[in-house]
Write an enzyme that holds these catalytic residues in place. Structure first.
Site, PDB file in Angstrom:
ATOM      1  N   ASP A  43      -3.525   2.706  -3.416  1.00  0.00           N
ATOM      2  CA  ASP A  43      -3.298   4.115  -3.095  1.00  0.00           C
ATOM      3  C   ASP A  43      -2.908   4.901  -4.348  1.00  0.00           C
ATOM      4  OD1 ASP A  43      -0.709   3.190  -3.430  1.00  0.00           O
ATOM      5  OD2 ASP A  43      -0.036   3.679  -1.395  1.00  0.00           O
ATOM      6  N   ASP A  82      -5.008  -1.137  -0.029  1.00  0.00           N
ATOM      7  CA  ASP A  82      -3.652  -0.639   0.254  1.00  0.00           C
ATOM      8  C   ASP A  82      -3.593   0.071   1.605  1.00  0.00           C
ATOM      9  OD1 ASP A  82      -1.552  -1.216  -1.443  1.00  0.00           O
ATOM     10  OD2 ASP A  82      -2.054   0.353  -2.879  1.00  0.00           O
ATOM     11  N   LYS A 110      -2.657  -4.738   1.589  1.00  0.00           N
ATOM     12  CA  LYS A 110      -1.356  -4.783   0.939  1.00  0.00           C
ATOM     13  C   LYS A 110      -0.435  -3.742   1.568  1.00  0.00           C
ATOM     14  CE  LYS A 110      -0.574  -3.107  -3.295  1.00  0.00           C
ATOM     15  NZ  LYS A 110       0.556  -2.184  -3.029  1.00  0.00           N
ATOM     16  N   GLU A 112       3.903  -2.314   1.465  1.00  0.00           N
ATOM     17  CA  GLU A 112       5.114  -2.288   0.658  1.00  0.00           C
ATOM     18  C   GLU A 112       6.356  -2.606   1.484  1.00  0.00           C
ATOM     19  OE1 GLU A 112       5.530   1.415  -1.402  1.00  0.00           O
ATOM     20  OE2 GLU A 112       3.598   1.264  -2.410  1.00  0.00           O
ATOM     21  N   GLU A 174       6.744  -5.112  -8.699  1.00  0.00           N
ATOM     22  CA  GLU A 174       6.563  -3.963  -9.591  1.00  0.00           C
ATOM     23  C   GLU A 174       7.856  -3.529 -10.257  1.00  0.00           C
ATOM     24  OE1 GLU A 174       4.627   0.567  -9.591  1.00  0.00           O
ATOM     25  OE2 GLU A 174       4.360  -0.764  -7.862  1.00  0.00           O
TER      26      GLU A 174
END
Length: 260
Positions: A43, A82, A110, A112, A174
């Site tokens: 994204d 994403d 994916k 988060e 990250e």
């Protein structure tokens, strides 16, 4: 041969995994020719290609469009798509969203953060999941390194543990301290992919625009292997000058022998 989710688990501790983002067919084609084993359609497209100030503006429709383009360019490469902001807010919404990305051409999705129930639900419905811990751009208030305090580092370690136990096959970490990334990589049985997380992860990912030097700013943990923005500027100036002088298209007519 396209790698499956189980292949990335098997590669844990072996040759480091190179991952790059892609958003267009020509770039994806080049990455596949280079032998990049996994492409992330992130994204990040919202910020590096679409001009948004945050990834939160990216929609499922945007992701479907770019995943489709990347799949056409890289038919034999594993593609991670994403899940955009809030499209994974609960298990049922996430499943519907993930199915759309898979239908568009993704091999896995994916998401988060500590959405363990969502991960379990997706995996139970045969959708491979890549987790993401550390800095979480969809909800972060800034882009500073996270995990510096003992409490925050422990939270991230527990989050990584929860992501693996929920069934993720791989995990992006990250912008966290190198020693924290090293510890998590040693503790976890799934491959860790670092971005600004140091050299001891099981793999590394870069945003393709950062690697190309395309843009005006790049994160401090990225590397510019080229300066594509400078090349575009030079090409545009050269073309403009040739049009103004009427050199173009006469110069290609003379080369090809075409024209009336």
């Amino acid at each position: 041969m396209k790698l499956q989710a189980s292949d990335f688990v098997a590669r844990k501790g072996l040759q480091p995994i190179a991952m790059l983002t892609a958003y267009t067919c020509p770039v994806a084609r080049a990455l596949e020719r280079a032998g990049i084993p996994v492409i992330l359609v992130g994204d990040t497209v919202g910020m590096v290609e679409m001009g948004f100030d945050s990834t939160r503006h990216v929609t499922l429709e945007h992701m479907e469009y770019h995943i489709g383009a990347v799949r056409r360019g890289a038919p034999d490469t594993h593609i991670v798509g994403d899940l955009p902001y809030r499209t994974d807010r609960d298990a049922d919404t996430a499943l519907a969203s993930a199915r759309r990305l898979i239908a568009a051409g993704a091999d896995s999705v994916k998401l988060e953060g500590d959405k363990y129930e969502v991960i379990r639900h997706l995996v139970a419905h045969d959708i491979p999941v890549c987790g993401h811990t550390g800095l979480l751009p969809q909800t972060a208030k800034g882009f500073a390194k996270v995990g510096r305090s003992d409490a925050e580092a422990e939270r991230i370690r527990q989050e990584a543990k929860g992501i693996e136990e929920a069934g993720a096959f791989m995990m992006v970490m990250e912008h966290i301290p190198y020693d924290l990334a090293r510890a998590i990589t040693a503790e976890r049985g799934i491959s860790t992919i670092g971005i600004g997380a140091g050299p001891d992860c099981d793999g590394q990912v870069l945003v393709i625009n950062d690697a190309l030097g395309l843009g005006d700013y790049w994160p401090p943990f990225s590397k510019q292997y080229a300066r594509a923005s400078d090349t575009i500027l030079d090409v545009a100036r050269a073309f403009s000058g040739e049009v103004a002088s009427r050199e173009f298209p006469n110069n290609i007519i003379k080369l090809t022998g075409t024209g009336s």
